[in-house]
Write a protein that holds these residues in place. Sequence first.
Motif, PDB file in Angstrom:
ATOM      1  N   ALA A 163      80.759  19.457  -0.157  1.00 56.43           N
ATOM      2  CA  ALA A 163      81.929  18.977   0.199  1.00 56.43           C
ATOM      3  C   ALA A 163      81.772  17.505   0.642  1.00 56.43           C
ATOM      4  O   ALA A 163      80.768  17.163   1.367  1.00 56.43           O
ATOM      5  CB  ALA A 163      82.461  19.846   1.279  1.00 56.43           C
ATOM      6  N   GLU A 164      82.780  16.587   0.356  1.00 53.76           N
ATOM      7  CA  GLU A 164      82.590  15.133   0.903  1.00 53.76           C
ATOM      8  C   GLU A 164      84.066  14.974   1.569  1.00 53.76           C
ATOM      9  O   GLU A 164      84.843  15.574   1.385  1.00 53.76           O
ATOM     10  CB  GLU A 164      82.475  14.261  -0.328  1.00 53.76           C
ATOM     11  CG  GLU A 164      81.342  14.408  -0.851  1.00 53.76           C
ATOM     12  CD  GLU A 164      81.024  13.463  -2.334  1.00 53.76           C
ATOM     13  OE1 GLU A 164      82.100  12.827  -2.577  1.00 53.76           O
ATOM     14  OE2 GLU A 164      80.060  13.677  -3.050  1.00 53.76           O
ATOM     15  N   PHE A 165      83.934  13.877   2.350  1.00 57.26           N
ATOM     16  CA  PHE A 165      85.187  13.532   3.165  1.00 57.26           C
ATOM     17  C   PHE A 165      85.198  12.166   3.615  1.00 57.26           C
ATOM     18  O   PHE A 165      86.176  11.846   4.339  1.00 57.26           O
ATOM     19  CB  PHE A 165      85.261  14.392   4.573  1.00 57.26           C
ATOM     20  CG  PHE A 165      83.762  14.819   5.250  1.00 57.26           C
ATOM     21  CD1 PHE A 165      83.165  13.701   5.745  1.00 57.26           C
ATOM     22  CD2 PHE A 165      83.443  16.030   5.032  1.00 57.26           C
ATOM     23  CE1 PHE A 165      81.756  14.204   6.383  1.00 57.26           C
ATOM     24  CE2 PHE A 165      82.043  16.488   5.463  1.00 57.26           C
ATOM     25  CZ  PHE A 165      81.392  15.343   6.151  1.00 57.26           C
ATOM     26  N   ALA A 215      90.636   6.614  -1.784  1.00 56.22           N
ATOM     27  CA  ALA A 215      90.751   6.241  -3.130  1.00 56.22           C
ATOM     28  C   ALA A 215      89.710   6.944  -4.180  1.00 56.22           C
ATOM     29  O   ALA A 215      89.785   6.663  -5.363  1.00 56.22           O
ATOM     30  CB  ALA A 215      90.594   4.715  -3.379  1.00 56.22           C
ATOM     31  N   CYS A 216      89.006   7.740  -3.558  1.00 57.97           N
ATOM     32  CA  CYS A 216      88.033   8.409  -4.446  1.00 57.97           C
ATOM     33  C   CYS A 216      88.459   9.942  -4.301  1.00 57.97           C
ATOM     34  O   CYS A 216      87.678  10.967  -4.799  1.00 57.97           O
ATOM     35  CB  CYS A 216      86.465   8.239  -4.073  1.00 57.97           C
ATOM     36  SG  CYS A 216      85.376   8.502  -5.589  1.00 57.97           S
ATOM     37  N   GLY A 217      89.405  10.141  -3.579  1.00 61.45           N
ATOM     38  CA  GLY A 217      90.048  11.676  -3.522  1.00 61.45           C
ATOM     39  C   GLY A 217      89.019  12.440  -2.665  1.00 61.45           C
ATOM     40  O   GLY A 217      89.097  13.726  -2.736  1.00 61.45           O
ATOM     41  N   HIS A 218      88.257  12.110  -1.690  1.00 64.92           N
ATOM     42  CA  HIS A 218      87.496  12.771  -0.957  1.00 64.92           C
ATOM     43  C   HIS A 218      88.263  13.797  -0.004  1.00 64.92           C
ATOM     44  O   HIS A 218      87.617  14.908   0.431  1.00 64.92           O
ATOM     45  CB  HIS A 218      86.258  12.206  -0.312  1.00 64.92           C
ATOM     46  CG  HIS A 218      85.367  11.497  -1.269  1.00 64.92           C
ATOM     47  ND1 HIS A 218      84.264  10.702  -0.816  1.00 64.92           N
ATOM     48  CD2 HIS A 218      85.250  11.344  -2.665  1.00 64.92           C
ATOM     49  CE1 HIS A 218      83.666  10.487  -1.836  1.00 64.92           C
ATOM     50  NE2 HIS A 218      84.160  10.812  -2.811  1.00 64.92           N
ATOM     51  N   ASN A 219      89.310  13.460   0.294  1.00 60.68           N
ATOM     52  CA  ASN A 219      90.106  14.586   1.198  1.00 60.68           C
ATOM     53  C   ASN A 219      90.415  15.740   0.548  1.00 60.68           C
ATOM     54  O   ASN A 219      90.379  16.721   1.069  1.00 60.68           O
ATOM     55  CB  ASN A 219      91.734  13.703   1.370  1.00 60.68           C
ATOM     56  CG  ASN A 219      92.372  13.163   0.252  1.00 60.68           C
ATOM     57  OD1 ASN A 219      91.731  12.325  -0.573  1.00 60.68           O
ATOM     58  ND2 ASN A 219      93.614  13.616   0.003  1.00 60.68           N
ATOM     59  N   ALA A 238      79.282  10.369   3.854  1.00 58.32           N
ATOM     60  CA  ALA A 238      78.881   8.905   3.563  1.00 58.32           C
ATOM     61  C   ALA A 238      78.606   9.042   1.916  1.00 58.32           C
ATOM     62  O   ALA A 238      77.470   8.197   1.605  1.00 58.32           O
ATOM     63  CB  ALA A 238      78.151   8.257   4.285  1.00 58.32           C
ATOM     64  N   GLU A 239      79.324   9.532   1.114  1.00 57.74           N
ATOM     65  CA  GLU A 239      78.882   9.585  -0.319  1.00 57.74           C
ATOM     66  C   GLU A 239      78.981   8.132  -0.729  1.00 57.74           C
ATOM     67  O   GLU A 239      78.262   7.703  -1.619  1.00 57.74           O
ATOM     68  CB  GLU A 239      79.860  10.398  -0.990  1.00 57.74           C
ATOM     69  CG  GLU A 239      79.448  10.829  -2.564  1.00 57.74           C
ATOM     70  CD  GLU A 239      79.748   9.442  -3.566  1.00 57.74           C
ATOM     71  OE1 GLU A 239      79.113   9.320  -4.493  1.00 57.74           O
ATOM     72  OE2 GLU A 239      80.800   8.964  -3.319  1.00 57.74           O
ATOM     73  N   GLU A 240      80.043   7.472  -0.269  1.00 56.17           N
ATOM     74  CA  GLU A 240      80.362   6.034  -0.757  1.00 56.17           C
ATOM     75  C   GLU A 240      79.172   5.024  -0.265  1.00 56.17           C
ATOM     76  O   GLU A 240      79.571   4.321   0.647  1.00 56.17           O
ATOM     77  CB  GLU A 240      81.776   5.659  -0.476  1.00 56.17           C
ATOM     78  CG  GLU A 240      83.033   6.540  -0.938  1.00 56.17           C
ATOM     79  CD  GLU A 240      82.894   6.469  -2.441  1.00 56.17           C
ATOM     80  OE1 GLU A 240      82.226   5.484  -3.148  1.00 56.17           O
ATOM     81  OE2 GLU A 240      83.797   7.150  -2.969  1.00 56.17           O
ATOM     82  N   GLY A 241      78.105   4.913  -0.678  1.00 53.64           N
ATOM     83  CA  GLY A 241      76.947   4.222  -0.606  1.00 53.64           C
ATOM     84  C   GLY A 241      75.996   4.449   0.766  1.00 53.64           C
ATOM     85  O   GLY A 241      74.982   3.888   0.835  1.00 53.64           O
ATOM     86  N   TRP A 294      82.011  19.456  -7.357  1.00 49.98           N
ATOM     87  CA  TRP A 294      83.103  18.985  -8.164  1.00 49.98           C
ATOM     88  C   TRP A 294      83.491  17.632  -7.767  1.00 49.98           C
ATOM     89  O   TRP A 294      82.952  17.221  -6.995  1.00 49.98           O
ATOM     90  CB  TRP A 294      84.331  20.008  -8.124  1.00 49.98           C
ATOM     91  CG  TRP A 294      85.239  19.778  -7.001  1.00 49.98           C
ATOM     92  CD1 TRP A 294      84.754  20.021  -5.626  1.00 49.98           C
ATOM     93  CD2 TRP A 294      86.511  19.159  -7.174  1.00 49.98           C
ATOM     94  NE1 TRP A 294      86.069  19.526  -4.983  1.00 49.98           N
ATOM     95  CE2 TRP A 294      86.983  19.184  -5.854  1.00 49.98           C
ATOM     96  CE3 TRP A 294      87.429  18.805  -8.142  1.00 49.98           C
ATOM     97  CZ2 TRP A 294      88.361  18.810  -5.350  1.00 49.98           C
ATOM     98  CZ3 TRP A 294      88.391  18.459  -7.587  1.00 49.98           C
ATOM     99  CH2 TRP A 294      89.154  18.428  -6.314  1.00 49.98           C
ATOM    100  N   HIS A 295      84.286  17.075  -8.505  1.00 51.42           N
ATOM    101  CA  HIS A 295      84.805  15.882  -8.021  1.00 51.42           C
ATOM    102  C   HIS A 295      86.255  15.510  -8.726  1.00 51.42           C
ATOM    103  O   HIS A 295      86.752  16.032  -9.845  1.00 51.42           O
ATOM    104  CB  HIS A 295      84.159  14.374  -8.385  1.00 51.42           C
ATOM    105  CG  HIS A 295      84.263  13.262  -7.697  1.00 51.42           C
ATOM    106  ND1 HIS A 295      85.519  12.450  -7.864  1.00 51.42           N
ATOM    107  CD2 HIS A 295      83.747  12.676  -6.798  1.00 51.42           C
ATOM    108  CE1 HIS A 295      85.467  11.502  -6.918  1.00 51.42           C
ATOM    109  NE2 HIS A 295      84.225  11.787  -6.505  1.00 51.42           N
ATOM    110  N   PRO A 296      87.326  15.152  -7.968  1.00 48.92           N
ATOM    111  CA  PRO A 296      88.775  14.694  -8.297  1.00 48.92           C
ATOM    112  C   PRO A 296      88.480  13.858  -9.545  1.00 48.92           C
ATOM    113  O   PRO A 296      87.793  13.109  -9.628  1.00 48.92           O
ATOM    114  CB  PRO A 296      89.336  13.908  -7.186  1.00 48.92           C
ATOM    115  CG  PRO A 296      88.676  14.730  -5.827  1.00 48.92           C
ATOM    116  CD  PRO A 296      87.107  14.869  -6.213  1.00 48.92           C
TER     117      PRO A 296
HETATM  118 ZN   LIG Z   1      83.858  10.275  -4.979  1.00 52.71          ZN
END
Ligand SMILES: [Zn+2]
Length: 486
Positions: free
Chosen positions: A105-107, A132-136, A169-172, A194-196
Amino acid sequence: MRKIFITFFSLLMIFSTAYGQKKKKNNPLDNAAIAYLDKSFGTYDKLQKLIWSHPELGFLETQSSGDHQRHLKENGFTVEANLAGMPTAYVATYGSGSPVIGILAEFDALPGLSQDTVPYRKPLVEGGNGHACGHNVFGVASIAGAVAIKEWLQANNHAGTIKVFGAPAEEGGGGKVYMVREGLFKGVDIVLDWHPATGNGVSVGTGTAILMVDYVFRGVAAHAAGSPDKGRSALDGVEAFNYMVNLLREHVPISSRIHYVIVNGGEAPNVVPNYAKVSYYIRSPKRDVLKQLVEWVGQAAEGAAKGTQTTVESEIVAGFYELLGNRTLSELVQSKLETVGGVKYDERELAFAKEIVKGLNEHDSILKQVETVIPLAEEKPSWGGGSTDVGDVSWNVPTVSFGTATFVPGSAGHSWQNVASGGSTIGTKSLINAAKVFSLTAIELYTNPQLVSEAKDEFESRRGKDFKYEPLLGDRAPALDYRVKK
Ligand SMILES: [Zn+2]
Ligand SMILES: [Zn+2]
């Protein structure tokens, strides 16, 4: 045309099969997990929008991680938080015995991409953060899937463990790498990810391994006009370095990716900068090639420092492995995706999507793809592309990733269009579909131990028996402040 016809025909087959099965006793959608998700649209619509409306950057996702944890606790999960040196990381567990299935899970959100749920550019907060990466949607689908799986385990009094890995913190920032390094995935048999996306499909691309490296040059400050001979410019060091890297590009494997930004190039033109910093992302489909590239780039930095009589120091900010695929799991998830089907827009959603498509100069027909499932592709050697911290997970536990249609087709990654659709009911529909795919896949794995062993055998043979995990980021601590404005 022929292709379109075939796709349409196979779609018909999928839907008619799904419809036909509904009447049969062994309908794969007739179980406690799917029933729970079918009645929980409102719950998860509210939860994903709660996280969407409070977008938090990497390692700063206190509220979003808290929202996840609260929901999981309310649904009977045991939650451990503040893990591997990251306050917003958590692991939630339900059930006992094997197999142990993990869901990622990412957020975290992205800076500068605040946007309302309207089909034209309208920031909610000028310069603010946005999902903008849909992590919500990402994170909430993962916890919705986990709770649905719990419902199934409970209803069937079945052995098996489900774990959610709340990865910051998936984004970097690479939260998952620290969770892997800490040993949090030990004992997990299979990881589902998964990923959006703009369509529905299993991802078979292996992407690129990445190292994110900061280079800091130091020189001597002086009046740039009065006494330039007394100064040594740190910015000259950075510029000479970048120039050399731009020359070496010609001689690296074509699938390599090297990009940089100058984070600090001095303060005023009349002061010779004594400090300058450039951040690099260096990528290759193979981490062994990546290591050679990073060494070469490092030599360029040293050469540039020497030639400009400055000094240079480098720091690895994060590093991820390329993805390791698993065909057994890809085929399994593909079949579940086909059972669940695509996303169906209602009239209001269609009108919204058409507006977005118009702004992108695309044709409406592109929207058909949200309703279909992309056939499972053959695995091919990677040509480059992005990187993810799921890479490190995939080399430690057999892992599979898929996407569902969260974003309007034609939208670019990390775009305001993605914030807009991810925060709408389109996002929630894709989320429920993803949670259903998690559920059906997990049920299959719980009831078919042979599949688990096949996936594990494939995993062992693909990574090789001499494999030893060594994180690319070494022993550094999580860069908890990488998104804090200084
Ligand atoms: Zn992402
Ligand atoms: Zn992203």
